[in-house]
Design an enzyme around this catalytic site. Sequence first.
Site, mmCIF file in Angstrom:
data_model
loop_
_atom_site.group_PDB
_atom_site.id
_atom_site.type_symbol
_atom_site.label_atom_id
_atom_site.label_comp_id
_atom_site.label_asym_id
_atom_site.label_seq_id
_atom_site.Cartn_x
_atom_site.Cartn_y
_atom_site.Cartn_z
ATOM 1 N N ASP A 53 71.169 4.806 -10.510
ATOM 2 C CA ASP A 53 71.305 4.254 -11.902
ATOM 3 C C ASP A 53 69.705 4.471 -12.569
ATOM 4 O O ASP A 53 68.921 5.530 -12.140
ATOM 5 C CB ASP A 53 71.533 2.601 -12.260
ATOM 6 C CG ASP A 53 72.746 2.661 -12.829
ATOM 7 O OD1 ASP A 53 72.890 3.023 -14.310
ATOM 8 O OD2 ASP A 53 73.516 1.194 -12.759
ATOM 9 N N ASP A 92 79.054 2.610 -19.471
ATOM 10 C CA ASP A 92 80.294 2.325 -18.833
ATOM 11 C C ASP A 92 81.045 1.516 -19.088
ATOM 12 O O ASP A 92 81.504 1.470 -19.996
ATOM 13 C CB ASP A 92 78.852 0.547 -17.816
ATOM 14 C CG ASP A 92 77.891 0.857 -16.789
ATOM 15 O OD1 ASP A 92 77.765 1.913 -16.387
ATOM 16 O OD2 ASP A 92 77.370 -0.352 -16.714
#
Length: 422
Positions: free
Chosen positions: A163, A219
Amino acid sequence: MGLRGSIVTLAAALILSAIVSDQLLVVAYNNGLARLPPMGWNTWCTDDLCGAIDYCAEQEIRSVADSIVEQGLDKLGYRYINLDDCWSAHTRNETGHLQPNPILFPSGMRALADYIHSLGLYIGLYTCIGTETCRRHRPGSYGHFQQDAETLANWGIDFVKTDNCHRVNNQTEEEQFTELSNALNSTGRPMVFSLCEWGNDYVENWGGKISQMWRIQMDHIPFWHFPGDAAGRGFGQGTADVIEFIGTLDLSNKTGPYNHMDPDFLETLFPLTFTFIDSRTEFSFWSLWSAPLIVATDMRNLSSQKQEILTNEEVIAIDQDELSITGHRIYNESNGAQAWVKPLVGDDLAVILYNSHNHNNITVTVTWEQVGLDSTTSVRIRDLWKKSDLGNFSKSFTSHALVPHDVQMLRFFVPKKNVASS
């Protein structure tokens, strides 16, 4: 290092492989894994509200893996069991190594990996490029790239998602993710590298050089529309928002074997917020895009509706087509009508006719000219969700009374040498 390590080291040395066909030339990261888009499950929205509770545990992981095998889902390709930002302890151990939460993972990560492997499956773990992960202040990998890569390899990890939170801005994103990619390859263990930097810095131009899959936008969460409150590119976090954003891009010459655009997890039939039609449309587009099919909702004891979506072998075959090209949008009309197309091996085409409107039924048509076929060509067309042949057509095909959010997903069986000349 042994034979396996030598092979992987050689693959790493040849990491920029030219994947050539009559339809594309793409530079791709190839350490021998994920030639086609990975399929599997992620913890994010199982026994959790997509990270809001921030939960995963050893027994949960084992039970999902057991159920995937018991239901035969592994035979369809669902073989990756991935833990997101939920598994790590909040501190490193006394030697500075990552460690799992000892309460939630009492047997340790190596034992869990061994169990997953005993089922013929693969295991993946989440990391972060910055000083902390995105959730709960767990340790990030910045300053520990080589150490963490070796830890993951020693545990027997097969898939690493990285991430982009709390990143130290002393290098470009490409430079930092490249350092971690190199560290993973230097261990001698082949691991899928999933680069999750949310589509920043035009990742489509470099992500495939250092990873097998690269996130294209912010996301995605289990709603049809949702405002773009997260970090990263895109028009929003809902499925319709993802479709619209990717519709503005042409990624067909950016993807190929070992090089997959990632629109984020599948949220198939998340309770209350994500309907059957929305879920089926999501799965259709992910497959048209040759995207990884990583399901974030519970895969234990699939309902009949969930099974209908996730086990459709004809749609999965579109996703797993050997060319691995991202399909693109042909047109987008003001009434919500859209048509998309994806080239397949052997001159066949996958086509989606889509009603993006929220309220009205519409008619959607695609012409042979729009998909590059001679108008006189007779094409056998199959409806992939109905699993039925619709007959032979020429010039055009029309989907009548397509309901809001829905798609008709088609396979065009194109006779050889009938593509229109340019």
